[in-house]
Scaffold this motif. Structure first.
Motif, PDB file in Angstrom:
ATOM      1  N   PHE A  35      36.074  48.151  36.164  1.00 18.33           N
ATOM      2  CA  PHE A  35      34.898  48.284  37.023  1.00 18.33           C
ATOM      3  C   PHE A  35      35.255  47.948  38.469  1.00 18.33           C
ATOM      4  O   PHE A  35      36.054  47.061  38.734  1.00 18.33           O
ATOM      5  N   GLU A  36      34.646  48.670  39.369  1.00 17.83           N
ATOM      6  CA  GLU A  36      34.901  48.462  40.791  1.00 17.83           C
ATOM      7  C   GLU A  36      33.647  47.935  41.475  1.00 17.83           C
ATOM      8  O   GLU A  36      32.551  48.458  41.272  1.00 17.83           O
ATOM      9  N   PHE A  37      33.820  46.882  42.297  1.00 19.15           N
ATOM     10  CA  PHE A  37      32.697  46.260  42.975  1.00 19.15           C
ATOM     11  C   PHE A  37      32.986  46.135  44.468  1.00 19.15           C
ATOM     12  O   PHE A  37      34.147  46.051  44.881  1.00 19.15           O
ATOM     13  N   LYS A  38      31.923  46.087  45.256  1.00 11.83           N
ATOM     14  CA  LYS A  38      32.062  45.778  46.666  1.00 11.83           C
ATOM     15  C   LYS A  38      32.444  44.312  46.810  1.00 11.83           C
ATOM     16  O   LYS A  38      31.947  43.450  46.087  1.00 11.83           O
ATOM     17  N   LYS A  39      33.340  44.018  47.741  1.00  9.56           N
ATOM     18  CA  LYS A  39      33.714  42.636  47.965  1.00  9.56           C
ATOM     19  C   LYS A  39      32.520  41.852  48.481  1.00  9.56           C
ATOM     20  O   LYS A  39      31.726  42.360  49.268  1.00  9.56           O
ATOM     21  N   TRP A  40      32.426  40.594  48.065  1.00  9.09           N
ATOM     22  CA  TRP A  40      31.324  39.760  48.504  1.00  9.09           C
ATOM     23  C   TRP A  40      31.556  39.309  49.936  1.00  9.09           C
ATOM     24  O   TRP A  40      32.560  39.642  50.555  1.00  9.09           O
ATOM     25  N   PHE A  41      30.646  38.516  50.464  1.00  9.48           N
ATOM     26  CA  PHE A  41      30.627  38.166  51.888  1.00  9.48           C
ATOM     27  C   PHE A  41      31.957  37.605  52.382  1.00  9.48           C
ATOM     28  O   PHE A  41      32.538  38.106  53.350  1.00  9.48           O
ATOM     29  N   PHE A  42      32.458  36.570  51.722  1.00 12.49           N
ATOM     30  CA  PHE A  42      33.678  35.930  52.194  1.00 12.49           C
ATOM     31  C   PHE A  42      34.897  36.824  51.992  1.00 12.49           C
ATOM     32  O   PHE A  42      35.796  36.861  52.830  1.00 12.49           O
ATOM     33  N   GLY A  43      34.926  37.552  50.895  1.00 12.97           N
ATOM     34  CA  GLY A  43      36.034  38.457  50.647  1.00 12.97           C
ATOM     35  C   GLY A  43      36.118  39.560  51.687  1.00 12.97           C
ATOM     36  O   GLY A  43      37.196  39.890  52.187  1.00 12.97           O
ATOM     37  N   TYR A  44      34.956  40.116  52.034  1.00 10.80           N
ATOM     38  CA  TYR A  44      34.928  41.190  53.030  1.00 10.80           C
ATOM     39  C   TYR A  44      35.334  40.658  54.407  1.00 10.80           C
ATOM     40  O   TYR A  44      36.122  41.281  55.125  1.00 10.80           O
ATOM     41  N   ASN A  45      34.803  39.504  54.788  1.00 12.30           N
ATOM     42  CA  ASN A  45      35.116  38.960  56.107  1.00 12.30           C
ATOM     43  C   ASN A  45      36.559  38.465  56.200  1.00 12.30           C
ATOM     44  O   ASN A  45      37.143  38.467  57.287  1.00 12.30           O
ATOM     45  N   TYR A  46      37.121  38.069  55.066  1.00  9.93           N
ATOM     46  CA  TYR A  46      38.547  37.746  55.047  1.00  9.93           C
ATOM     47  C   TYR A  46      39.368  38.988  55.410  1.00  9.93           C
ATOM     48  O   TYR A  46      40.323  38.919  56.188  1.00  9.93           O
ATOM     49  N   GLU A  47      38.991  40.141  54.855  1.00 11.97           N
ATOM     50  CA  GLU A  47      39.691  41.389  55.165  1.00 11.97           C
ATOM     51  C   GLU A  47      39.565  41.730  56.651  1.00 11.97           C
ATOM     52  O   GLU A  47      40.524  42.185  57.281  1.00 11.97           O
ATOM     53  N   ILE A  48      38.380  41.514  57.222  1.00  9.49           N
ATOM     54  CA  ILE A  48      38.167  41.780  58.641  1.00  9.49           C
ATOM     55  C   ILE A  48      39.030  40.861  59.496  1.00  9.49           C
ATOM     56  O   ILE A  48      39.686  41.303  60.454  1.00  9.49           O
ATOM     57  N   LEU A  49      39.046  39.569  59.154  1.00 15.37           N
ATOM     58  CA  LEU A  49      39.859  38.610  59.894  1.00 15.37           C
ATOM     59  C   LEU A  49      41.336  38.966  59.809  1.00 15.37           C
ATOM     60  O   LEU A  49      42.056  38.949  60.819  1.00 15.37           O
ATOM     61  N   LYS A  50      41.794  39.306  58.608  1.00 15.04           N
ATOM     62  CA  LYS A  50      43.201  39.658  58.414  1.00 15.04           C
ATOM     63  C   LYS A  50      43.588  40.874  59.249  1.00 15.04           C
ATOM     64  O   LYS A  50      44.642  40.890  59.895  1.00 15.04           O
ATOM     65  N   LYS A  51      42.724  41.880  59.255  1.00 16.98           N
ATOM     66  CA  LYS A  51      43.000  43.085  60.030  1.00 16.98           C
ATOM     67  C   LYS A  51      43.011  42.794  61.524  1.00 16.98           C
ATOM     68  O   LYS A  51      43.858  43.297  62.274  1.00 16.98           O
ATOM     69  N   THR A  52      42.085  41.964  61.977  1.00 12.33           N
ATOM     70  CA  THR A  52      42.014  41.611  63.392  1.00 12.33           C
ATOM     71  C   THR A  52      43.283  40.902  63.844  1.00 12.33           C
ATOM     72  O   THR A  52      43.861  41.232  64.890  1.00 12.33           O
ATOM     73  N   ILE A  53      43.724  39.938  63.055  1.00  7.53           N
ATOM     74  CA  ILE A  53      44.946  39.209  63.393  1.00  7.53           C
ATOM     75  C   ILE A  53      46.156  40.141  63.382  1.00  7.53           C
ATOM     76  O   ILE A  53      47.024  40.078  64.250  1.00  7.53           O
ATOM     77  N   THR A  54      46.205  41.024  62.398  1.00  5.56           N
ATOM     78  CA  THR A  54      47.314  41.975  62.300  1.00  5.56           C
ATOM     79  C   THR A  54      47.399  42.862  63.539  1.00  5.56           C
ATOM     80  O   THR A  54      48.485  43.059  64.102  1.00  5.56           O
TER      81      THR A  54
END
Length: 266
Positions: A190-209
């Motif tokens: 099953f595939e789910f949308k990432k929850w709040f912290f998981g999604y914002n972690y991805e945003i932070l990681k991409k920003t730093i990258t």
């Protein structure tokens, strides 16, 4: 053949652990390192190297560290205070000063008040390292005699411009700004949308990258105009996360092969 190079080392969370195998290749092939410059968590490995320790000994030190146990929250700021890691650094380096090491070191940080670059060449190693590992909004800045210091990657993650030696081996672990943000996660089939912290972690990681790879590119481009000869190591480890401190052995071969492929014909 006797070869002389400087080292410029960039940062990217847990990937710094695998520099041990870049170091191992350097040892095995008699590559003489005359100067080392870095910011952030590479410090433990390369400060040990500058003090004369070998890769196997450094590997043992690093693998003995339980990074989860080093997390200590400052409830006033709701970030990691890094008091525990400071105590760990004291156990490793004691009162050793940067000027006492066998290979010249340059450790970088950002003065939070002025925004200027600070190069530590005479401090105690523990204070310089602690100053250099402060990530805004996550790890508290280091207050030292009234000055607050943050990680230098904010402005220049790969310090090739600050080395005196012209021939440089540069190691970057942040060359994946092309990678898409992962917004879904799979649990069984099953595939789910990432929850709040998981999604914002991805945003932070991409920003730093994006920020770090951009300032690394600028440093590498400017280095060409002052006649720096740079061999850039960019190992293919893009699938590893900030927190994958337990996967040192798993990705070690990738780093070793990258060093072998790029440095074999020096």
């Amino acid at each position: 053949m006797f070869k002389n190079y400087s080292l410029a080392l960039g940062w990217w969370a847990a990937r710094w652990l695998c520099h041990i195998w870049v170091l191992k290749y350097i040892e095995e092939n008699n590559i003489q390192i005359n100067e080392i410059a870095w910011t952030s968590m590479w410090a433990i490995i390369w400060a040990c190297f500058a003090l004369g320790k070998k890769s196997e000994e450094i590997k043992s030190i690093v693998k003995s560290i339980n990074f989860l146990k080093l997390i200590d929250f400052d409830l006033k700021k709701w970030v990691v205070s890094w008091n525990k890691i400071y105590k760990l650094l004291e156990k490793i380096f004691w009162d050793t000063k940067i000027e006492d090491v066998k290979i010249p070191l340059k450790i970088f940080a950002t003065d939070m008040n002025s925004g200027e670059k600070i190069i530590f060449i005479k401090w105690k190693i523990v204070d310089a390292v602690r100053s250099s590992i402060s990530l805004p909004m996550i790890f508290t800045s280091f207050d030292y005699f009234g000055n607050d210091f943050l990680d230098w990657w904010l402005k220049a993650n790969l310090p090739v411009l600050d080395l005196d030696w012209k021939d440089i081996i540069a190691v970057s672990a942040i060359r994946d700004k092309w990678k898409k943000i992962i917004t879904n996660r799979k649990i069984w089939n099953f595939e789910f949308k990432k929850w709040f912290f998981g999604y914002n972690y991805e945003i932070l990681k991409k920003t730093i990258t994006i920020l770090m790879s951009t300032n690394e590119d600028l440093s590498l481009e400017l280095a060409k105009y002052i006649w720096k000869k740079i061999i850039l190591l960019t190992p293919d480890i893009w699938n590893y996360e900030y927190y994958d401190f337990n996967k040192v052995d798993e990705i070690s071969d990738i780093w070793y092969e990258e060093a072998k492929n790029k440095l074999n014909n020096l």
